[in-house]
Design an enzyme around this catalytic site. Structure first.
Site, PDB file in Angstrom:
ATOM      1  N   TRP A 130       5.594   3.853  -2.152  1.00 19.86           N
ATOM      2  CA  TRP A 130       4.866   3.550  -0.918  1.00 19.86           C
ATOM      3  C   TRP A 130       4.846   4.890  -0.175  1.00 19.86           C
ATOM      4  O   TRP A 130       5.914   5.464   0.094  1.00 19.86           O
ATOM      5  CB  TRP A 130       5.638   2.491  -0.129  1.00 19.86           C
ATOM      6  CG  TRP A 130       5.018   2.081   1.162  1.00 19.86           C
ATOM      7  CD1 TRP A 130       3.743   1.602   1.343  1.00 19.86           C
ATOM      8  CD2 TRP A 130       5.635   2.075   2.465  1.00 19.86           C
ATOM      9  NE1 TRP A 130       3.543   1.303   2.667  1.00 19.86           N
ATOM     10  CE2 TRP A 130       4.677   1.587   3.375  1.00 19.86           C
ATOM     11  CE3 TRP A 130       6.890   2.433   2.949  1.00 19.86           C
ATOM     12  CZ2 TRP A 130       4.942   1.438   4.744  1.00 19.86           C
ATOM     13  CZ3 TRP A 130       7.160   2.291   4.293  1.00 19.86           C
ATOM     14  CH2 TRP A 130       6.201   1.801   5.179  1.00 19.86           C
ATOM     15  N   ASP A 211      14.896  -1.300   0.154  1.00 20.64           N
ATOM     16  CA  ASP A 211      13.808  -1.683   1.053  1.00 20.64           C
ATOM     17  C   ASP A 211      13.264  -3.028   0.589  1.00 20.64           C
ATOM     18  O   ASP A 211      12.595  -3.123  -0.428  1.00 20.64           O
ATOM     19  CB  ASP A 211      12.706  -0.606   1.013  1.00 20.64           C
ATOM     20  CG  ASP A 211      11.569  -0.939   1.981  1.00 20.64           C
ATOM     21  OD1 ASP A 211      11.708  -1.915   2.757  1.00 20.64           O
ATOM     22  OD2 ASP A 211      10.547  -0.234   1.947  1.00 20.64           O
ATOM     23  N   LYS A 246       5.844 -10.041   6.467  1.00 18.34           N
ATOM     24  CA  LYS A 246       5.112 -10.837   5.468  1.00 18.34           C
ATOM     25  C   LYS A 246       5.649 -12.266   5.423  1.00 18.34           C
ATOM     26  O   LYS A 246       4.879 -13.215   5.483  1.00 18.34           O
ATOM     27  CB  LYS A 246       5.198 -10.222   4.077  1.00 18.34           C
ATOM     28  CG  LYS A 246       5.505  -8.748   4.021  1.00 18.34           C
ATOM     29  CD  LYS A 246       4.350  -7.843   4.385  1.00 18.34           C
ATOM     30  CE  LYS A 246       4.877  -6.436   4.612  1.00 18.34           C
ATOM     31  NZ  LYS A 246       3.900  -5.422   4.777  1.00 18.34           N
TER      32      LYS A 246
HETATM   33  C1  LMR Z   1       1.440  -1.937   2.650  1.00 15.30           C
HETATM   34  O1  LMR Z   1       2.045  -1.241   1.832  1.00 15.30           O
HETATM   35  O2  LMR Z   1       0.219  -2.150   2.583  1.00 15.30           O
HETATM   36  C2  LMR Z   1       2.214  -2.592   3.764  1.00 15.30           C
HETATM   37  O3  LMR Z   1       3.570  -2.376   3.599  1.00 15.30           O
HETATM   38  C3  LMR Z   1       1.712  -2.186   5.094  1.00 15.30           C
HETATM   39  C4  LMR Z   1       2.015  -0.760   5.409  1.00 15.30           C
HETATM   40  O4  LMR Z   1       2.677  -0.538   6.434  1.00 15.30           O
HETATM   41  O5  LMR Z   1       1.598   0.137   4.683  1.00 15.30           O
END
Ligand code: LMR
Length: 399
Positions: A130, A211, A246
């Site tokens: 991420w 996380d 979520k």
């Molecule tokens: C995502 O990965 O789309 C979500 O966790 C929202 C974000 O904050 O990026």
């Protein structure tokens, strides 16, 4: 004064979501941000939340500052949800928990805290990640690196390589891990793989930071916390960030938690003090309303049962859509292996679509998928699924 600053390129996830909203395509499909939409394409207000909101609205109370660490009943609920109500680490008071500003806020406070405790340590994050994980740690002054995680060839975990790389990290390194519903790939470690990883983390004296933003969206609220609880059972010292964005459909209320599992009650007490100091430096104390509603839902036996069923319903709808997408693609594009839709779990699936395919989906069909090829599955529903799989069939030939 500020002309020398570079222009912000925009966030790869939120930026594309904004582009989606500007697009006038009549059949556009939003698969960008990790948001749960129901089958009608709405972000649901959960019945459990609505009841708690209505109760509070009948008797509005004054709003002093919350303590730096947040609402006590909220923190208690976070601990029970994350570790299981009767876990020994809770009985032994070895966990320092704060109410955080969403899961992202928990990561930020955790990163600042870790940098304070170990200023020379770096963090290792899964590849792919991420994007914000790297940014948050870098923003806290921590150098970030990647460990192998996902194999695009097999669309599965590079477990042996991951283990080998983590085994070679210097002591006191921070290791960012996803206990469930890996973002962005939807590929998780099995329980057996977690049990192989734990002793390595312990022997190498690494500091895991879990996380958990999607608890309940993989296999179940308890099942998804397996890694957290196994780590606590094994006596490791670690951090865990959790989020209600979520599973309570509470995105804009920014409700999350940060828990640090320590080796003694005394250490946990000291850690809580440092977490409070970090919070005071950033935003003083968390907001009240969302915290109260979350606490009301989780601490009321009846409301909590309603909520657990609502989480199960969301999870099951995601699983249903995954199955449907796989079936339709198998029928429409013989020879294309879309089994990743059903093998991966949780909010996201990692398609491996090429840049040309992603651009064609966006420009010709109004189907928005972020540049990594990650799909936020709940953007699909029984009304747009045929349209989506037709669009996929159209672009898959592009290579
Ligand atoms: C995502 O990965 O789309 C979500 O966790 C929202 C974000 O904050 O990026």
């Amino acid at each position: 004064m500020f002309e020398h600053l570079e222009k912000y390129a925009g966030d790869p996830i939120f930026g594309l979501n904004e582009a989606f909203h500007r697009d006038m395509h009549p059949q556009k499909v939003n698969l960008t941000v990790g948001l749960y939409y129901d089958n009608e394409g709405h972000i649901p207000v959960l019945a459990s939340v609505k009841t708690a909101e209505q109760r509070r609205a009948q008797d509005p109370q004054s709003r002093p500052y919350l303590p730096m660490e947040g609402l006590a009943s909220y923190r208690d609920a976070v601990q029970k949800l994350v570790f299981g109500a009767s876990h020994k680490v809770l009985q032994d008071k070895k966990v320092a928990t704060i109410q955080s500003v969403g899961g992202t806020g928990a990561l930020k406070v955790g990163a600042d805290f870790l940098h304070l405790a170990y200023p020379d340590s770096d963090v290792w994050i899964s590849d792919p990640a991420w994007d914000n994980h790297h940014s948050i740690f870098q923003g806290a002054g921590v150098k970030s690196h990647s460990y192998s995680y996902y194999d695009p060839e097999t669309k599965s975990l590079k477990f042996d390589q991951m283990l080998a790389e983590i085994s070679a990290l210097p002591p006191n390194s921070f290791v960012l891990l996803h206990p469930c519903c890996h973002n962005p790939t939807g590929v998780d470690l099995s329980q057996d793989q977690w049990l192989q990883l734990l002793p390595i983390l312990a022997e190498r004296q690494l500091i895991p930071f879990l996380d958990m933003a999607y608890q309940g969206f993989g296999a179940g609220l308890d099942e998804d916390a397996f890694a957290v609880r196994a780590m606590a059972d094994a006596g490791l010292t670690f951090l865990v960030a959790n989020s209600f964005s979520k599973n309570l459909s509470f995105y804009g209320e920014r409700c999350g938690g940060l828990s640090v599992v320590c080796s003694s009650a005394d250490e946990a007490d000291g850690v809580l003090g440092q977490l409070k100091a970090v919070v005071r430096r950033i935003y003083s104390s968390p907001p009240m309303h969302g915290g109260q509603i979350t606490s009301d839902v989780l601490n009321d036996t009846q409301l909590c049962a309603v909520w657990e069923q609502e989480v199960a319903d969301m999870r099951q709808r995601i699983a249903f859509v995954r199955k449907q997408a796989h079936q339709q693609l198998t029928a429409k594009v013989p020879g294309y292996d879309s089994s990743y839709f059903v093998k991966q779990r949780g909010m996201f699936t990692y398609t491996g679509l090429s840049r040309a395919q992603l651009m064609a989906l966006r420009e010709h069909h109004g189907v928005y998928i972020i540049d990594s090829g990650r799909i936020s599955v709940p953007g699909l529903n029984t009304r747009n699924l045929e349209y989506f799989t037709d669009a996929m069939a159209d672009v898959l030939g592009l290579g």
